[in-house]
Design an enzyme around this catalytic site. Structure first.
Site, PDB file in Angstrom:
ATOM      1  N   SER A 110     -12.752  36.491  20.070  1.00 12.38           N
ATOM      2  CA  SER A 110     -11.814  37.309  19.318  1.00 12.38           C
ATOM      3  C   SER A 110     -10.472  37.404  20.033  1.00 12.38           C
ATOM      4  O   SER A 110      -9.823  36.395  20.278  1.00 12.38           O
ATOM      5  CB  SER A 110     -12.424  38.694  19.062  1.00 12.38           C
ATOM      6  OG  SER A 110     -11.615  39.452  18.186  1.00 12.38           O
TER       7      SER A 110
ATOM      8  N   ASP B 195      -4.955  37.603  15.537  1.00  8.46           N
ATOM      9  CA  ASP B 195      -5.650  37.269  16.777  1.00  8.46           C
ATOM     10  C   ASP B 195      -6.310  35.890  16.627  1.00  8.46           C
ATOM     11  O   ASP B 195      -6.303  35.303  15.540  1.00  8.46           O
ATOM     12  CB  ASP B 195      -6.642  38.361  17.167  1.00  8.46           C
ATOM     13  CG  ASP B 195      -7.854  38.441  16.252  1.00  8.46           C
ATOM     14  OD1 ASP B 195      -7.802  37.893  15.134  1.00  8.46           O
ATOM     15  OD2 ASP B 195      -8.857  39.063  16.648  1.00  8.46           O
TER      16      ASP B 195
ATOM     17  N   ASP C 236      -9.267  34.517  16.305  1.00  2.00           N
ATOM     18  CA  ASP C 236     -10.269  34.180  15.288  1.00  2.00           C
ATOM     19  C   ASP C 236      -9.907  34.729  13.918  1.00  2.00           C
ATOM     20  O   ASP C 236     -10.702  34.657  12.983  1.00  2.00           O
ATOM     21  CB  ASP C 236     -11.665  34.624  15.721  1.00  2.00           C
ATOM     22  CG  ASP C 236     -11.841  36.131  15.707  1.00  2.00           C
ATOM     23  OD1 ASP C 236     -10.895  36.845  16.087  1.00  2.00           O
ATOM     24  OD2 ASP C 236     -12.936  36.608  15.336  1.00  2.00           O
TER      25      ASP C 236
ATOM     26  N   ASP D  22      -9.459  37.648  12.475  1.00  2.00           N
ATOM     27  CA  ASP D  22     -10.012  38.799  11.768  1.00  2.00           C
ATOM     28  C   ASP D  22      -9.099  40.022  11.890  1.00  2.00           C
ATOM     29  O   ASP D  22      -9.209  40.958  11.111  1.00  2.00           O
ATOM     30  CB  ASP D  22     -11.447  39.116  12.213  1.00  2.00           C
ATOM     31  CG  ASP D  22     -11.577  39.464  13.684  1.00  2.00           C
ATOM     32  OD1 ASP D  22     -10.593  39.339  14.442  1.00  2.00           O
ATOM     33  OD2 ASP D  22     -12.691  39.870  14.094  1.00  2.00           O
TER      34      ASP D  22
END
Length: 564
Positions: free
Chosen positions: A143, A296, A298, A300
């Protein structure tokens, strides 16, 4: 014990050569950190430092996790094995290798898998699980963590991260794997055929769904300029694609569009941290942009900066969430599209402002523990019962979900909707900060913030436990001169107020403490589930922005003193 583990690893015939070289170079302190415990496989999967050892993310600890997950799938029968697992990964070091090895471990158990051809966002992985009717999913990502980290998240057949009851079944099997170094992936030709590579066919379906969330697709877009950065991560292609197809004017931060595992052109890939906006703000000033959107790695989470009175104002996740709630609910109501029993979801550490906005539009708010899997679980429940209809879900940590065709936070959706909101309000002569200030005038001024202390290693983990235990066993009567009028302990699911206790219904146990103050403010404390941190959340009610800021500083100082 540590020396025994170390010797087993360094001398094992199956040890990855690169890891063996790292082991041979370790000093005594590094050995302790690498082997004093096994990296925790918790309800959020695994996340940790890359490297050699049982307390690190590496090929062997990932194989151990995959062996446990594979045994969980096989226990659910042949149909689950045939439905298989979708696998996605981000731009980090070893993400591709971990993803492909995950597919091979699953294939060694005769489980089918669908692996993305290249990096993709976490929400698209959730979408792929649902679209392909898979039994589960794996996302290899850390993440928003620094470059030294990687991680591994598991998803259920609904495209939602595993909730505690399901996670425990996997955890038990992972913990039962005695020797991660003994796991091999020598596949037969038939097993190799169980691995399918996926890509554009899923992308196109995902883009169509994202574009379908628009409430005012005809809004004038030529007056708003957007700066966009994916922070070297997976949002690069999907956000550009939906913006282009929807007709928005945007300028990408080119230096941060390469999938660089070292995040070379950003001080931090975390949109919660001010430094992550440095280069994007340079672009914004040069281009005279209206907003900056940052995702960010990834994809999400989404952060936003807004030009207001000639300056760029960074919004917190609570603030951008509040603006989205106001825009979405006002438009649903204006268009006669508000469902009969609407519900919004947020967490116990999310600001009170969003709930007040929702109530203004007749929308119920249900709170969950931190972790979007709990919101995903609620979405799935009401999809079956039809008691309530989802209209929005968000967390203070910069993550939201507009439409639940995905069951995790979805930054491409959030970027598209916030861009639409910026255009809609600019046509009325307003910035998104004006919208937020209007909400403060109407519903009360709130300042939300978060502080944390980082305590790495064995000693750090023990100190974090001590801090939580102290607040639990010696609950403060006042903080910063304000009386504590109630408290909640999610570890025992109790609320304490006026000398009595009441059960907290609808939650699983979690190490979270929340203290309510006499002026309508609150403070929450919890250990991070993904980093060696103890986190402190503040929702401060003030008579003005200045008053709320002053109160926040006093409360933060008081909490800092309490843990010294």
């Amino acid at each position: 014990m540590i020396e025994e583990k170390y010797n087993k690893w360094v001398n094992h015939p199956n040890i990855d050569p690169a890891l063996k070289a790292e082991l041979l170079a370790m000093d005594e302190k590094q050995k302790v950190d690498a082997f004093y415990t096994n990296i925790e496989f918790g309800t959020a999967g695994m996340r940790g430092l890359l490297g050699a050892g049982t307390n690190r993310i590496n090929l062997h600890t990932i194989r151990k996790a995959n062996a446990g997950f594979a045994q969980y799938i096989t226990a659910n029968g042949e149909a689950a094995m045939q439905r298989g697992v979708a696998i996605g990964y981000d731009n980090r070091h070893m993400s591709y290798e971990f993803a492909m090895d995950s597919a091979k471990v699953l294939a060694s158990y005769n489980i089918r898998s669908y692996v993305f051809e290249s990096l993709r966002p976490t929400p698209e992985l959730s979408f792929a699980v649902r679209t392909l009717n898979c039994f589960g999913g794996i996302m290899v990502t850390a993440s928003h963590n620094p470059k030294e980290y990687n991680g591994y998240k598991l998803y259920d057949e609904k495209g939602c991260q595993l909730i505690p009851d399901l996670a425990k079944q996997v955890i038990d099997r992972v913990n039962a794997v005695e020797d991660e170094l003994a796991i091999r992936v020598d596949l037969t030709p038939e097993q190799e055929k169980l691995i399918t590579v996926i890509g554009k066919e899923i992308d196109e379906q995902y883009y169509a769904k994202v574009l379908g969330i628009q409430l005012n697709p005809e809004v004038k877009k030529t007056d708003v300029k957007i700066i966009f950065t994916p922070q070297h991560g997976t949002a690069n292609i999907p956000v550009k694609e939906v913006f282009t197809r929807a007709g928005y004017q945007f300028v990408p931060v080119e230096e941060q569009c390469t999938p660089d595992p070292d995040f070379s052109n950003t001080p931090t890939p975390n949109p919660e941290e001010t430094a992550s906006y440095n280069l994007a703000l340079e672009y914004a000033k040069r281009e005279d942009a209206d907003i900056v959107l940052s995702c960010d790695p990834d994809a999400d989470r989404m952060g936003v900066a807004v030009k207001h009175h000639g300056e760029y104002v960074l919004l917190t996740g609570n603030q951008s969430g509040s603006v989205l709630i106001e825009y979405i609910l006002s438009q649903l109501k204006a268009k006669g599209k508000m469902p009969a029993n609407p519900v919004m979801f947020n967490t116990v550490v999310t600001s009170d402002l969003g709930e007040k906005i929702a109530a203004k539009y007749g929308v119920e708010t249900e709170k969950t523990l931190t972790g979007f899997k709990f919101i995903g679980e609620k979405v799935a429940k009401y999809e079956l019962t039809h008691e309530k209809e989802y209209v929005f879900g968000y967390e203070e940590s910069y993550g939201s979900l507009i439409s639940p065709f995905v069951r995790d936070k979805d930054a491409p959706q959030a970027c598209l909707m916030l861009a639409e909101a910026a255009c809609f309000y600019k046509a009325q002569g307003k910035t998104l900060v004006d919208v937020l200030d209007g909400l403060y005038d109407e519903l009360g001024t709130y300042q939300e913030s978060q502080t944390s202390i980082t305590l790495a290693g064995k000693e750090g983990a023990e100190r974090i436990k001590e801090i939580i235990a102290t607040f639990r066993n010696e609950a403060p009567k006042e903080i910063g001169g304000l009386k504590v009028i109630a408290s909640e302990d999610y570890g025992c699911l109790k609320r304490y107020e006026n000398g009595s206790e009441q059960a907290l219904i609808g939650f699983t146990k979690s190490d979270v403490l929340k203290f309510y103050l006499e002026d309508g403010s609150w403070i929450a404390v919890r250990p991070s589930g993904t980093e060696p941190k103890c986190k402190f959340y503040y929702c401060v009610r003030g008579t003005s922005k200045e008053n709320a800021k002053e109160k926040t500083e006093i409360l933060q100082a008081a909490m800092k003193k309490a843990i010294e």
